[in-house]
Structures are given as C-alpha cells and as structure tokens.
Design a protein around this motif. Structure first.
Motif, PDB file in Angstrom:
ATOM      1  N   SER A  72      52.330  55.586  37.338  1.00 39.47           N
ATOM      2  CA  SER A  72      53.293  55.959  38.377  1.00 39.47           C
ATOM      3  C   SER A  72      53.865  54.791  39.159  1.00 39.47           C
ATOM      4  N   SER A  73      53.195  53.636  39.170  1.00 36.01           N
ATOM      5  CA  SER A  73      53.640  52.556  40.055  1.00 36.01           C
ATOM      6  C   SER A  73      53.156  51.201  39.540  1.00 36.01           C
ATOM      7  N   LYS A  74      53.915  50.178  39.851  1.00 37.64           N
ATOM      8  CA  LYS A  74      53.567  48.835  39.380  1.00 37.64           C
ATOM      9  C   LYS A  74      52.651  48.134  40.385  1.00 37.64           C
ATOM     10  N   LEU A  75      52.316  46.890  40.084  1.00 39.03           N
ATOM     11  CA  LEU A  75      51.440  46.088  40.935  1.00 39.03           C
ATOM     12  C   LEU A  75      52.000  45.975  42.351  1.00 39.03           C
ATOM     13  N   ASP A  76      51.139  46.111  43.339  1.00 35.53           N
ATOM     14  CA  ASP A  76      51.496  46.015  44.758  1.00 35.53           C
ATOM     15  C   ASP A  76      52.468  47.104  45.203  1.00 35.53           C
ATOM     16  N   GLU A  77      52.404  48.250  44.537  1.00 33.68           N
ATOM     17  CA  GLU A  77      53.309  49.355  44.870  1.00 33.68           C
ATOM     18  C   GLU A  77      52.491  50.634  45.010  1.00 33.68           C
ATOM     19  N   SER A  78      52.784  51.416  46.021  1.00 39.01           N
ATOM     20  CA  SER A  78      52.054  52.666  46.257  1.00 39.01           C
ATOM     21  C   SER A  78      52.672  53.816  45.469  1.00 39.01           C
TER      22      SER A  78
END
Length: 383
Positions: A207-213
C-alpha cells in the motif's frame, strides 16, 4: 472407415496440438490481521473484507486460514454487538454467522505464522490450522496491521521482519508448498516488506513506499473509529465492481492499473521481477477464486506427450496398412506390392488354420482321460 484408420488420421493431429503445461490445481488464502484493540477496528475490517471476497469467488473455508485477534465484534464499546462493518452505511455485516477463525487472539504470533507457512506444526494440529498446499497450489497471502521499514508488528508484542517472511517463503518453495504466490500487504511503509523476497513465482504488492504511511479511508460516527484502510478499500471496490463471479476474465494488470495515488493517498507498489508470467495473462481468479481443474499426469512433460502421440500414430498406420512395413523392401527387389484388398485377404487366410487328424486324436484322448477320472472318482465316492 476402419477403427485403425480413424486412429491413424486423428493421432497426427493430436501430436500437433499445443499441449498446456501443468497448471495449479488449488487456491489457498492466508489472511492475517496482526493488530488487536478497539482502535484498530479497521484492520479487522480489512482482513474480513478479503475473507468475504475470496469466499464469494469460490475458495472454501477449508482452504482459507484466517488469523485475527477477534476482540472487536464483542468489545463492550461496540454499539453493534457481534457485528463488524467496513462502511459507514453498515450495509454488510462482515462478521455474521459464517465466519471461521482458525487462529484467534494470542494464537496470532510470529512463530505460529511461520510454522503455518512452512508446515512445521505439532503432529496433533487439526487440519483447519494447517496450510495443506503442494507444488500445484496458488497461495494468496494478505496481511494488515501496523508496520514500518521492513517490519510488521504482531499484536503490539513482537515484530516480523521482511527477512523472516522472505526466508519462510523460500522454505515453502524448497518444500514444494506453492506453485505461484500473491503477497498483498496494507500497512505503513508496506512495500519494504517484500523488498527482501528472493524465491521464484512470487507476485507482491503493497500500500505504501518507504517513509510513507498507509491511511484509513473513512470512519463511522456511531462506531467511533475508522472502519477500513484506503488501499484495501479500493482493491475491494475494483473486485466488487468487476470480478462478480468465477468466470471473470479480469487480470492482475487490470487490478494494478486501477490503483490511483490520488485516491489511496499513498504510493502502492508492485514487484514482478520474481514472477514468471505477464500480468495481462494472469487472471485475478488465479489467486482469488476456486479452481476446478484436475491434473491427470503430474509430470506434465509436453515433449514426451508429443513423442508418444507420434509413435502411436506410426503404430496405427502399420495396423491399418499391414503391407506398408515391407513395401520398401519389396519395391527394391522388384517385386510387385499387393494392393490393400489383397493384403487384407492374405491376412484373413493366415488367421484361418485347418484342423489336422493328429490334433483331433490328441483332443479325443484328452477328453477320454477326463471322463475316466470322473468315473473313477464317482466309484470311490460310492464305496
């Protein structure tokens, strides 16, 4: 037309057919909510929504492993007891009467999850708690909860890392426990959880990439908390609107192309480098639905089938034209090759054999000996 001639005509055609390699013969789903507590209501709704979807499309409960804390439906703060909803309109009760939870509460641990995948369970573990897959099983693994960079929390007590899952999948591959796998995860920094995979035939999405909520979609004022996450919500929206039954021809490419960062509010990812098929050829039903195929020969050797078919074709041709085998030699020696009717007549004469007087005499003697033995046995019985 004689039966042998029919075989001779059909088998060359069969030899040229594009034989399909062995395909998967069962679909399994492992659905895991790693959270507990009332304020994580949406994670339970996420996993129950996926549970309902795979059941709707035909995967039976016997092939679904459901792992969740199960502390929400009967929570004192739930104003709708024994019910869980994924939408504020509360049109669909996800909990209902037909839910089968396989791992509940404190059974949802990292150890139990890895043991489930690798089949390293206690001998007395019931079938309902085992992933009874083989090398012809497609496996859909869905996980949701709270996570971070290369880790996912289990019930606020422990964590599973991206390395742990990658190694578990490798053990599954080595032990021939899956054919192809779809890994889907909805958590913060979800895409990092499949970054360490190295086993073949795995398609992964998050659902989301690195450093992303990973964000929730909406809440219910009466329930008092968010009821579903955005990434899962839009996956379900596509599946509900487009994959209505098991005959759907929508592909995984269609699903992934439907992802809209503007709606999801995070950057969903897809990893395909370990997967050996084009996404536009992979049906959504290959992972989300039931399978009716039956594999007759587990080897599935295409070339062997072709060779066998060609050999049968040659044998059938010899049976149909008995003179064909010696036709070349006869032609070389200058002899005349008989026509097919003559060949059939010759064969018919070979089958007929005249009974000789010697064979008749032997037969009469044998019958006489049998009669004498029977007569002697009768006299002995009377005496």
């Amino acid at each position: 037309m004689k039966f042998g001639a029919q075989i001779a005509l059909l088998l060359p055609l069969l030899a040229t057919l594009p034989f399909v390699s062995a395909q998967h013969t069962s679909n399994w789903a492992v659905l895991v909510s790693t959270s507990r507590f009332w304020f994580n209501y949406r994670h339970l709704a996420n996993v129950l929504s996926m549970y309902r979807t795979v059941k709707r499309l035909g995967i039976p409960d016997s092939q679904i492993i459901l792992m969740l804390a199960d502390d929400v439906a009967c929570n004192p703060r739930n104003v709708f007891p024994a019910s869980v909803f994924n939408n504020a309109d509360r049109g669909l009760d996800l909990y209902g009467n037909n839910i089968e939870v396989d791992y509940r509460g404190y059974e949802v641990t990292v150890e139990n999850f890895i043991r489930l995948l690798t089949d390293r369970v206690e001998p007395d573990t019931p079938r309902s708690k085992r992933l009874l897959t083989d090398d012809r099983s497609n496996v859909f693994v869905y996980m949701t909860g709270h996570g971070g960079n290369e880790f996912l929390k289990f019930q606020d007590a422990e964590e599973i890392s991206a390395f742990d899952i990658a190694d578990a999948f490798e053990q599954m591959w080595e032990k021939k426990r899956y054919h192809q796998m779809l890994f889907m995860i909805d958590t913060c920094q979800a895409n990092t959880m499949y970054s360490k995979f190295y086993s073949p035939n795995i398609l992964a999405t998050g659902s989301s990439k690195l450093d992303e909520s990973s964000l929730s979609h909406h809440g219910d004022n009466d329930v008092g908390v968010a009821v579903i996450d955005r990434y899962t919500y839009y996956n379900l929206e596509f599946l509900e609107n487009n994959v209505k039954n098991a005959s759907s021809k929508h592909t995984m490419k269609d699903l992934f192309d439907s992802y809209d960062i503007g709606k999801i509010h995070s950057t969903p990812g897809v990893r395909t480098d370990l997967f050996n098929r084009k996404l536009d050829e992979v049906l959504i039903m290959d992972f989300f639905g039931n399978v009716q195929n039956v594999e007759v020969d587990a080897e599935g050797d295409v070339e062997k089938w072709k060779v066998d078919a060609e050999e049968l074709s040659r044998l059938a041709a010899k049976i149909t034209m008995p003179g064909a085998g010696c036709a070349k030699n006869a032609t070389k020696s200058g002899a005349t090759v008989p026509s097919p009717p003559d060949a059939q007549k010759i064969l018919a004469m070979k089958v007929e054999e005249k009974t000789s007087p010697i064979r008749n005499a032997i037969g009469v003697c044998a019958l006489g000996a049998c009669a004498a033995a029977w007569f002697a046995a009768t006299l002995l019985g009377k005496s």
